[in-house]
Motif scaffolding. Sequence first.
Motif, PDB file in Angstrom:
ATOM      1  N   THR A 139       3.416   5.013  -5.549  1.00 35.06           N
ATOM      2  CA  THR A 139       3.773   5.954  -4.487  1.00 35.06           C
ATOM      3  C   THR A 139       5.174   6.478  -4.718  1.00 35.06           C
ATOM      4  O   THR A 139       6.112   5.704  -4.927  1.00 35.06           O
ATOM      5  CB  THR A 139       3.674   5.300  -3.104  1.00 35.06           C
ATOM      6  OG1 THR A 139       2.311   4.947  -2.843  1.00 35.06           O
ATOM      7  CG2 THR A 139       4.139   6.265  -2.010  1.00 35.06           C
ATOM      8  N   ARG A 145       8.207   9.001  -3.134  1.00 32.20           N
ATOM      9  CA  ARG A 145       8.623   9.461  -1.810  1.00 32.20           C
ATOM     10  C   ARG A 145       9.562  10.661  -1.935  1.00 32.20           C
ATOM     11  O   ARG A 145      10.448  10.695  -2.789  1.00 32.20           O
ATOM     12  CB  ARG A 145       9.342   8.347  -1.064  1.00 32.20           C
ATOM     13  CG  ARG A 145       9.852   8.730   0.331  1.00 32.20           C
ATOM     14  CD  ARG A 145      10.529   7.552   1.000  1.00 32.20           C
ATOM     15  NE  ARG A 145      10.979   7.848   2.349  1.00 32.20           N
ATOM     16  CZ  ARG A 145      12.257   7.870   2.727  1.00 32.20           C
ATOM     17  NH1 ARG A 145      13.208   7.624   1.853  1.00 32.20           N
ATOM     18  NH2 ARG A 145      12.578   8.138   3.981  1.00 32.20           N
ATOM     19  N   LEU A 147       4.795  11.841   0.997  1.00 36.77           N
ATOM     20  CA  LEU A 147       4.509  10.808   0.004  1.00 36.77           C
ATOM     21  C   LEU A 147       3.413  11.272  -0.949  1.00 36.77           C
ATOM     22  O   LEU A 147       2.411  11.860  -0.521  1.00 36.77           O
ATOM     23  CB  LEU A 147       4.056   9.517   0.693  1.00 36.77           C
ATOM     24  CG  LEU A 147       5.002   8.925   1.728  1.00 36.77           C
ATOM     25  CD1 LEU A 147       4.413   7.636   2.303  1.00 36.77           C
ATOM     26  CD2 LEU A 147       6.368   8.657   1.127  1.00 36.77           C
ATOM     27  N   THR A 179       0.805   9.703  -3.778  1.00 36.12           N
ATOM     28  CA  THR A 179       0.248   8.447  -4.269  1.00 36.12           C
ATOM     29  C   THR A 179      -0.691   8.703  -5.435  1.00 36.12           C
ATOM     30  O   THR A 179      -1.570   9.571  -5.353  1.00 36.12           O
ATOM     31  CB  THR A 179      -0.512   7.707  -3.160  1.00 36.12           C
ATOM     32  OG1 THR A 179       0.402   7.367  -2.115  1.00 36.12           O
ATOM     33  CG2 THR A 179      -1.150   6.429  -3.694  1.00 36.12           C
ATOM     34  N   GLU A 182      -3.508   6.838  -7.035  1.00 36.00           N
ATOM     35  CA  GLU A 182      -4.337   5.716  -6.589  1.00 36.00           C
ATOM     36  C   GLU A 182      -4.511   4.676  -7.688  1.00 36.00           C
ATOM     37  O   GLU A 182      -4.483   3.480  -7.441  1.00 36.00           O
ATOM     38  CB  GLU A 182      -5.703   6.234  -6.144  1.00 36.00           C
ATOM     39  CG  GLU A 182      -5.657   7.292  -5.045  1.00 36.00           C
ATOM     40  CD  GLU A 182      -5.235   6.721  -3.689  1.00 36.00           C
ATOM     41  OE1 GLU A 182      -5.206   5.480  -3.538  1.00 36.00           O
ATOM     42  OE2 GLU A 182      -4.911   7.513  -2.786  1.00 36.00           O
TER      43      GLU A 182
END
Lengths: 113, 113
Positions: free
Chosen positions: B20, B22, B75, B77, B79
């Motif tokens: 992740t 930010r 955010l 991400t 996976e």
Amino acid sequence: AQSVAQPEDQVNVAEGNPLTVKCTYSVSGNPYLFWYVQYPNRGLQFLLKYITGDNLVKGSYGFEAEFNKSQTSFHLKKPSALVSDSALYFCAVGASGTYKSIFGTGTRLKVLA
Amino acid sequence: DAGITQSPRHKVTETGTPVTLRCHQTENHRYMYWYRQDPGHGLRLIHYSYGVKDTDKGEVSDGYSVSRSKTEDFLLTLESATSSQTSVYFCATLTGPFGETQYFGPGTRLLVL
């Protein structure tokens, strides 16, 4: 659909000479046109933009660009290049109401002392 | 960098692990964007957000998801990271009188081994 082309991967110019970095675009409607510069290991910095009005746009660090509607071009220019201008330059195109821009693949400018 | 920070700035991870990234902004801008930058491709839009909990896909969204629970944070991400996601990731916000100019964060360099 919007698209933008930067036909040159790299431009070399001697310090003190004028420089041009080329950009052509395709967009439906009136374009928003941008130039950004990226120095090594940094994010993109806004240089200048054309939204409406005068076709010649002046920006940061002595750069300017001319919007040419008939040729669908927005070339970046500077009358006298500096070694410190060496960087990666991106052209981008957007349009009113889209809130997104399409970026070119970038042109590396190398100014030789 | 117009009040935009990204964390982490550098990350090395292994294939198959979640990651992740930010983006944090302090200017209360409505629109936020995630791009990836790769040689020969310029900047490509992954996802963008037009408000809290409002997001949409960009041109290279496969393998990525985003979330925006607060105006200031966006955010990104991965996976299950893959080597093809090795890249430099930039966050941007949108400002200007017509909501047309993007300002970029400093970038996150991600290496997936």
